[in-house]
Design an enzyme around this catalytic site. Structure first.
Site, short mmCIF file in Angstrom:
data_model
loop_
_atom_site.label_atom_id
_atom_site.label_comp_id
_atom_site.label_asym_id
_atom_site.label_seq_id
_atom_site.Cartn_x
_atom_site.Cartn_y
_atom_site.Cartn_z
N SER B 158 -22.16 -13.37 -2.29
CA SER B 158 -23.29 -13.93 -3.03
C SER B 158 -23.57 -15.38 -2.59
O SER B 158 -23.89 -15.61 -1.43
CB SER B 158 -23.02 -13.83 -4.53
OG SER B 158 -24.14 -14.22 -5.24
N ASP B 182 -23.87 -9.26 0.06
CA ASP B 182 -25.05 -9.45 -0.74
C ASP B 182 -25.35 -10.94 -0.98
O ASP B 182 -25.20 -11.44 -2.11
CB ASP B 182 -24.93 -8.72 -2.09
CG ASP B 182 -26.31 -8.29 -2.60
OD1 ASP B 182 -27.20 -8.07 -1.76
OD2 ASP B 182 -26.50 -8.19 -3.82
N ARG B 196 -30.13 -21.23 4.54
CA ARG B 196 -29.46 -20.01 4.07
C ARG B 196 -28.61 -19.45 5.21
O ARG B 196 -28.61 -20.03 6.31
CB ARG B 196 -30.49 -18.97 3.61
CG ARG B 196 -31.51 -18.63 4.68
CD ARG B 196 -32.23 -17.32 4.41
NE ARG B 196 -33.33 -17.09 5.32
CZ ARG B 196 -33.23 -16.60 6.55
NH1 ARG B 196 -32.04 -16.30 7.04
NH2 ARG B 196 -34.28 -16.40 7.29
N ASP B 201 -25.46 -18.96 12.58
CA ASP B 201 -24.34 -19.66 11.91
C ASP B 201 -22.98 -19.29 12.49
O ASP B 201 -21.99 -19.98 12.22
CB ASP B 201 -24.36 -19.37 10.41
CG ASP B 201 -25.55 -20.01 9.74
OD1 ASP B 201 -26.08 -20.99 10.30
OD2 ASP B 201 -25.99 -19.52 8.67
N HIS B 252 -25.14 -5.90 -7.69
CA HIS B 252 -24.71 -7.05 -6.88
C HIS B 252 -23.22 -6.93 -6.53
O HIS B 252 -22.82 -7.13 -5.39
CB HIS B 252 -24.97 -8.31 -7.70
CG HIS B 252 -24.93 -9.58 -6.90
ND1 HIS B 252 -25.51 -9.72 -5.66
CD2 HIS B 252 -24.41 -10.80 -7.19
CE1 HIS B 252 -25.32 -10.95 -5.22
NE2 HIS B 252 -24.65 -11.63 -6.13
#
Lengths: 254, 448
Positions: B158, B182, B196, B201, B252
């Site tokens: 998350s 997720d 984000r 990355d 989630h």
């Protein structure tokens, strides 16, 4: 509320558990007269002060009964009216309903019965082109045909049985039966039967040859029959499924 | 006698206390902390095969003093997300155990519960950057001590996925791998990639989506994005708010449970590259030739089989379906049907497989299928159970017609291909006549 409806007064209803008698209706006296004060005895009933305070409480049940009876009688009377000849209204209604049901039933039956399955229709005379397949398979319990020259009668019998078997398979195939013509089985070589299949197809056959009469399909139909056969050890016509091979050939070879 | 017993109990108690105090595990926060909010405080808890149940808190600077922290071994960071109530994540111990089972590695649980626990979601969102900066500093110290960034794997859940993304970005994308479970959606939807998790990355970024329409983030964020059941609603999760907390977190949280199941090897979650989940369900994306000789990508720890291909492809979206509960994997078959009917027919297919004892059923009824002459109708049949060997197959085509003549559907061939188990044989059958709404059973034969 109609004037001709008789208003019944509830007199001292005591039974609180009687739901029907609990239900009371308040009616304002139309002529302004105030009849005797009526006390609906149900404690569940809230007393409301309607108009100038003069009111009449009437049992709904009673009124409904009265109304139902009247309506019922009126409907009965109307249903019994003669429409034409000796036919009464209720008979006419029944006849109409029956006719509707009959029409639906007849339509469905005619549709179902008259349905022509286009896929079942074909004209054999338009099938003019020959198509051959050649293949072989091995019998599992083929002991006595090892020496066909010594037992020609037995061998002939077996060939005939195998021919019948293959013919039956292709004649019972829904996709191939119409094109199937015949099968020829040659003599055994080392317990392996050579066979040739003949199909007769229409001249316009590009798709047909690619799909329906592809070697995969022709082989598949026979192969699944071999897989489905009872692997009873005693059956001398038992074919080893994995031994089957089929290929297209251009002309008759056997 | 009584005295001895008492002394014995006291000594046992003290021993336990003593043992406990040596372990640094994830800290639950109390009501006051999460209600009033907490200041960011990042703890790094080391777990290895030698101390699976007892975390060792690593100092950010003197970590070389910790004997269990072996810098030559690969290191996996586990980063949790928003903790609205400050409770420790239920899956922490589980993921540590399962990661340790994969290979001998350092597992570093990043406990930023003080910082992630807050009624106000915006505070933890702000803290993601600061947490990332903290961990980045630690990794840079590790690098100075000789650790290769290639051997570092960041697993973020998350908000933790974005923390991992920020760490990766701060290290210039040199980290070996980031796995985002997720990634959080609120406050991250529509932001530019640098704000984000994104594929730059790390050397390899894999992402799992399970709740894109609520807490998760829509779109593609890794080199490979796994979409479980389309990435939206998960089977078995409540449909209404009346189920309480479970309604809110179930979809989630499923991302973590799917990943745990994959790590456990009880789930074989093979995913197929496709443009949409609908196309996948329609059987249009069941080809895995791109990854040959490997299969299609399987969710899990070891992605080495697909890594190079996925990196070459850039960004790949892969889809799979799951069951409602563990083990989540389904058994899938590709079914190809060819008919010779002159006229077009429509219907849905119900396929049942028998093995003599059990029967499994798949209803492919999410849309009407088209049966056209000499045209292969391809569909995806998914079963909740695996069944092998298949002895009998039952097939029914439901058209919905109840009145009128009964049409027949004439099949030249049905071919059933097992998708997850390439060693199992293809099953075929030829020349089948199906009356609509009537089941036909047959024995499969190996395809030519």
């Amino acid at each position: 509320m109609d004037d001709d409806i008789e208003l019944k007064i509830i007199q001292g209803v005591q039974d609180n558990n009687n739901v029907a008698s609990d239900v009371c209706m308040e009616v304002n006296a139309e002529n302004g007269d105030c009849p005797d004060h009526i006390n609906c005895a149900s404690p569940l009933l809230t007393t409301s002060q309607a108009g100038d305070g003069s009111r009449t409480e009437v049992s709904v049940e009673a009124v409904n009964n009265e109304t139902d009876e009247t309506t019922l009688q009126r409907v009965k009377r109307e249903l019994n009216e003669v429409v034409v000849w000796k036919l009464k209204v209720w008979m006419v209604i029944l006849i109409i309903l029956f006719l509707i049901a009959l029409t639906v039933a007849v339509t469905l039956t005619v549709c179902a019965a008259g349905y022509d399955d286009e896929d079942e229709k074909y004209d054999r005379s338009s099938f003019v082109v020959e198509r051959f397949f050649r293949g072989n398979f091995t019998l599992a319990n083929n002991n006595f045909t090892s020496h066909p020259l010594t037992q020609p009668a037995e061998s002939e019998k077996l060939l005939e049985q195998l021919k019948q078997k293959l013919t039956a398979v292709y004649n019972s195939s829904s996709a191939l039966a119409r094109y199937f013509s015949n099968v020829t089985i040659s003599n055994f070589r080392d317990e392996t039967a050579q066979f040739e299949l003949q199909f007769i197809i229409p001249s316009e056959n590009e798709q047909l040859v690619r799909y329906t009469l592809s070697s995969e399909m022709v082989k598949g139909v026979l192969l699944q029959h071999f897989y489905d056969q009872d692997s009873d050890a005693g059956d001398h016509l038992y074919v080893i499924p994995s031994s089957l091979s089929i290929e297209v050939c251009t002309k008759r070879t056997i | 006698m009584l005295l001895w017993c008492f002394l014995g109990l006291v000594s046992i108690f003290m021993l336990c206390e003593g043992q406990d105090s040596e372990c640094d595990n994830f800290i639950d926060l109390d009501f006051h902390d999460w209600f009033m909010g907490t200041n960011l405080y990042v703890r790094l808890l080391l777990y290895t095969r030698a101390n699976l149940d007892c975390g060792h808190k690593l100092s950010h600077h003197n970590f070389t003093l910790e004997p269990l922290f072996d810098l030559t071994r690969p290191t996996t960071f586990v980063i949790h997300g928003y903790r609205p109530t400050g409770a420790s994540p239920v899956w922490i111990n589980h993921i540590v155990q399962l990661l340790a089972a994969q290979e001998d590695m350092n597992i570093l649980v990043v406990d930023w519960n003080r910082g992630a626990a807050n009624l106000n979601y915006f505070t933890p969102v702000t803290n993601t950057r600061r947490t990332a900066a903290n961990i980045t500093g630690f990794i840079e110290s590790m690098e100075k001590e000789g650790t290769s960034l290639d051997s570092i794997h960041l697993i973020g859940v998350s908000l933790g996925a974005h923390v991992a993304g920020f760490i990766g970005a701060m290290l210039g994308g040199r980290v070996g791998r980031i796995t985002g479970l997720d990634p959080a959606g609120p406050m991250f939807a529509g932001v530019p990639p640098e704000e984000r998790l994104d594929p730059t990355d790390a050397q390899f970024v894999d992402v799992l989506h399970t709740d894109m329409n609520f807490f998760g983030l829509r779109g593609t964020h890794g080199h490979v994005d796994f979409y479980a059941n389309g990435g939206l609603d998960q089977p078995g999760c409540p449909k209404t708010i009346f189920s309480g907390k479970s309604y809110i977190v179930c979809d989630h949280q499923r991302s973590v449970f799917l990943y745990l199941c994959a790590l456990n090897h009880t789930c074989n979650l093979m995913a197929y590259p496709c443009s949409s989940y609908t196309d996948f369900l329609n059987g249009q994306c069941l080809q895995c030739e791109t990854f040959k000789p490997a299969s299609c990508p399987v969710l899990g720890y070891n992605m080495s089989l697909w890594r190079d291909t996925l990196l070459r492809l850039g960004q790949t979206r892969v889809f799979f379906s799951t069951r409602a509960e563990a083990p989540f994997s389904k058994t899938s078959y590709r079914v190809d049907l060819v008919t010779w009917n002159q006229f077009l027919r429509w219907g849905v297919v119900i396929l049942r497989l028998h093995n003599g004892k059990n029967v499994i059923e798949s209803r492919i009824d999410h849309k009407l299928l088209r049966f056209e002459q000499y045209t292969s109708t391809r569909l995806l049949a998914q079963f909740d159970m695996d069944l092998h060997p298949v002895q009998k197959i039952s097939l029914r085509i439901v058209t919905g017609n109840v009145i009128g003549p009964r049409y027949k559907i004439r099949l030249l061939q049905i071919r059933i291909t097992p998708l997850e188990k390439p060693d199992r044989p293809l099953m075929c059958r030829y020349d089948i006549i199906l009356e609509e709404n009537v089941e036909v059973s047959f024995r499969p034969l190996p395809c030519n």
